[in-house]
Design a protein around this motif. Structure first.
Motif, PDB file in Angstrom:
ATOM      1  N   MET A   1       0.849  -1.197   0.000  1.00 32.59           N
ATOM      2  CA  MET A   1       0.000   0.000   0.000  1.00 32.59           C
ATOM      3  C   MET A   1       0.881   1.243   0.000  1.00 32.59           C
ATOM      4  O   MET A   1       1.871   1.315   0.721  1.00 32.59           O
ATOM      5  CB  MET A   1      -0.895   0.026   1.235  1.00 32.59           C
ATOM      6  N   ARG A   2       0.466   2.214  -0.794  1.00 38.49           N
ATOM      7  CA  ARG A   2       1.228   3.459  -0.889  1.00 38.49           C
ATOM      8  C   ARG A   2       0.291   4.659  -0.953  1.00 38.49           C
ATOM      9  O   ARG A   2      -0.876   4.526  -1.304  1.00 38.49           O
ATOM     10  CB  ARG A   2       2.135   3.450  -2.130  1.00 38.49           C
ATOM     11  N   ILE A   3       0.838   5.827  -0.642  1.00 38.04           N
ATOM     12  CA  ILE A   3       0.104   7.073  -0.802  1.00 38.04           C
ATOM     13  C   ILE A   3       0.059   7.407  -2.293  1.00 38.04           C
ATOM     14  O   ILE A   3       1.073   7.336  -2.985  1.00 38.04           O
ATOM     15  CB  ILE A   3       0.781   8.220  -0.019  1.00 38.04           C
ATOM     16  N   ILE A   4      -1.114   7.775  -2.778  1.00 36.95           N
ATOM     17  CA  ILE A   4      -1.285   8.005  -4.217  1.00 36.95           C
ATOM     18  C   ILE A   4      -0.845   9.400  -4.638  1.00 36.95           C
ATOM     19  O   ILE A   4      -0.221   9.578  -5.688  1.00 36.95           O
ATOM     20  CB  ILE A   4      -2.765   7.776  -4.614  1.00 36.95           C
ATOM     21  N   ALA A   5      -1.183  10.410  -3.834  1.00 34.18           N
ATOM     22  CA  ALA A   5      -0.912  11.792  -4.256  1.00 34.18           C
ATOM     23  C   ALA A   5      -0.628  12.673  -3.055  1.00 34.18           C
ATOM     24  O   ALA A   5      -0.855  12.298  -1.904  1.00 34.18           O
ATOM     25  CB  ALA A   5      -2.102  12.341  -5.045  1.00 34.18           C
ATOM     26  N   GLY A   6      -0.117  13.873  -3.332  1.00 31.88           N
ATOM     27  CA  GLY A   6       0.126  14.845  -2.273  1.00 31.88           C
ATOM     28  C   GLY A   6       1.575  14.857  -1.810  1.00 31.88           C
ATOM     29  O   GLY A   6       2.474  14.354  -2.490  1.00 31.88           O
ATOM     30  N   THR A   7       1.789  15.407  -0.635  1.00 37.71           N
ATOM     31  CA  THR A   7       3.149  15.608  -0.134  1.00 37.71           C
ATOM     32  C   THR A   7       3.885  14.301   0.141  1.00 37.71           C
ATOM     33  O   THR A   7       5.117  14.269   0.125  1.00 37.71           O
ATOM     34  CB  THR A   7       3.125  16.441   1.167  1.00 37.71           C
ATOM     35  N   ALA A   8       3.141  13.222   0.412  1.00 33.96           N
ATOM     36  CA  ALA A   8       3.761  11.920   0.697  1.00 33.96           C
ATOM     37  C   ALA A   8       3.582  10.948  -0.464  1.00 33.96           C
ATOM     38  O   ALA A   8       3.688   9.732  -0.294  1.00 33.96           O
ATOM     39  CB  ALA A   8       3.176  11.324   1.977  1.00 33.96           C
ATOM     40  N   ARG A   9       3.342  11.458  -1.635  1.00 33.47           N
ATOM     41  CA  ARG A   9       3.084  10.616  -2.819  1.00 33.47           C
ATOM     42  C   ARG A   9       4.167   9.548  -2.993  1.00 33.47           C
ATOM     43  O   ARG A   9       5.361   9.831  -2.936  1.00 33.47           O
ATOM     44  CB  ARG A   9       3.038  11.487  -4.073  1.00 33.47           C
TER      45      ARG A   9
ATOM     46  N   ARG B   1       4.941   7.160  -1.003  1.00 33.10           N
ATOM     47  CA  ARG B   1       5.492   6.612   0.237  1.00 33.10           C
ATOM     48  C   ARG B   1       4.705   5.373   0.667  1.00 33.10           C
ATOM     49  O   ARG B   1       3.489   5.287   0.504  1.00 33.10           O
ATOM     50  CB  ARG B   1       5.438   7.668   1.355  1.00 33.10           C
ATOM     51  N   LYS B   2       5.404   4.444   1.281  1.00 33.22           N
ATOM     52  CA  LYS B   2       4.812   3.184   1.705  1.00 33.22           C
ATOM     53  C   LYS B   2       3.954   3.355   2.956  1.00 33.22           C
ATOM     54  O   LYS B   2       4.267   4.169   3.824  1.00 33.22           O
ATOM     55  CB  LYS B   2       5.923   2.175   1.985  1.00 33.22           C
ATOM     56  N   ILE B   3       2.876   2.585   3.032  1.00 38.20           N
ATOM     57  CA  ILE B   3       2.038   2.510   4.233  1.00 38.20           C
ATOM     58  C   ILE B   3       2.220   1.129   4.842  1.00 38.20           C
ATOM     59  O   ILE B   3       2.041   0.116   4.168  1.00 38.20           O
ATOM     60  CB  ILE B   3       0.543   2.726   3.892  1.00 38.20           C
ATOM     61  N   PHE B   4       2.558   1.097   6.116  1.00 38.97           N
ATOM     62  CA  PHE B   4       2.728  -0.191   6.790  1.00 38.97           C
ATOM     63  C   PHE B   4       1.375  -0.836   7.041  1.00 38.97           C
ATOM     64  O   PHE B   4       0.410  -0.173   7.405  1.00 38.97           O
ATOM     65  CB  PHE B   4       3.473  -0.001   8.104  1.00 38.97           C
ATOM     66  N   SER B   5       1.303  -2.154   6.867  1.00 32.38           N
ATOM     67  CA  SER B   5       0.052  -2.892   7.001  1.00 32.38           C
ATOM     68  C   SER B   5       0.069  -3.753   8.260  1.00 32.38           C
ATOM     69  O   SER B   5       0.929  -3.601   9.127  1.00 32.38           O
ATOM     70  CB  SER B   5      -0.175  -3.752   5.754  1.00 32.38           C
ATOM     71  N   VAL B   6      -0.910  -4.655   8.360  1.00 29.96           N
ATOM     72  CA  VAL B   6      -1.014  -5.581   9.486  1.00 29.96           C
ATOM     73  C   VAL B   6      -1.047  -7.005   8.944  1.00 29.96           C
ATOM     74  O   VAL B   6      -1.147  -7.218   7.740  1.00 29.96           O
ATOM     75  CB  VAL B   6      -2.286  -5.314  10.331  1.00 29.96           C
ATOM     76  N   SER B   7      -0.993  -7.973   9.840  1.00 26.74           N
ATOM     77  CA  SER B   7      -1.000  -9.378   9.449  1.00 26.74           C
ATOM     78  C   SER B   7      -2.233  -9.718   8.614  1.00 26.74           C
ATOM     79  O   SER B   7      -3.343  -9.256   8.889  1.00 26.74           O
ATOM     80  CB  SER B   7      -0.983 -10.264  10.694  1.00 26.74           C
TER      81      SER B   7
END
Length: 198
Positions: free
Chosen positions: A1-9, A11-17
């Motif tokens: 999962m990643r940020i699609i747009a904006g200032t953190a475009r 960047r990875k999003i940490f997930s769960v099990s």
């Protein structure tokens, strides 16, 4: 999962099990929803119910939301939310709260909205439990949101749910838009007395 747009475009999003009954919003649906609400995001105060890893809130913060309040009852999700806020540098604008949204009224969340209600409320309740049994959380939580008057004037609620899950619209709210993505429906609701066109 990643940020699609904006200032953190990008960047990875940490997930769960994957053993947990947490199904992240798809990039396709997330992109479409944010395209629809783009004019509303900058400066918005957002409430994210059943927030999971915080995917939707993090996207909103990246795109200019003033504040995002994420609520979930699963400890692993809360840990991921806080890790993601720190990782993306959004700790000062994001709040991660533990709460069982079905157990009590939601009036306690009003205090986190800066006292004027939320401009955007996103609800993405799980479709099925760990045994693959269909869940029906949309109706009771939508009713609790309406009863607690959490929605700001001219604010919107975005409800993502399985196409087979039916729900009653509380008397104070109305649906003004519906989008379908395979087995998923997304309804956009607002206060009935709002005159602003959405």
């Amino acid at each position: 999962m990643r940020i699609i747009a904006g200032t953190a475009r990008g960047r990875k999003i940490f997930s769960v099990s994957k053993n947990l009954p947490v199904k992240p919003i798809s990039d396709r649906i997330k992109q479409s929803v944010f395209d629809i609400i783009r004019p509303r995001i900058t400066g918005a105060i957002m409430l994210d119910l059943f927030a999971g890893t915080g995917n939707v809130s993090l996207e909103a913060l990246s795109r200019g939301a003033l504040k995002a309040v994420m609520v979930d009852k699963e400890p692993a999700c809360l840990k991921a939310q806080r890790r993601n806020l720190e990782h993306l540098g959004f700790e000062d604008r994001g709040k991660s709260l533990k709460g069982d949204l079905l157990a009590k009224d939601l009036a306690w969340l009003y205090a986190y909205s800066e006292g004027e209600g939320y401009d955007i409320i996103f609800m993405g309740p799980p479709y099925r439990d760990i045994n693959n049994k269909p869940l029906k959380f949309s109706a009771p939580v939508l009713e609790k949101v309406a009863q607690a008057k959490l929605l700001a004037d001219n604010g919107i609620i975005i409800l993502q749910h399985h196409k087979t899950e039916e729900f009653a619209v509380p008397p104070s709210l109305e649906i003004y838009r519906e989008e379908k993505y395979g087995d998923t429906l997304v309804h956009f609701l607002r206060n009935k007395n709002d005159t602003q066109q959405s």
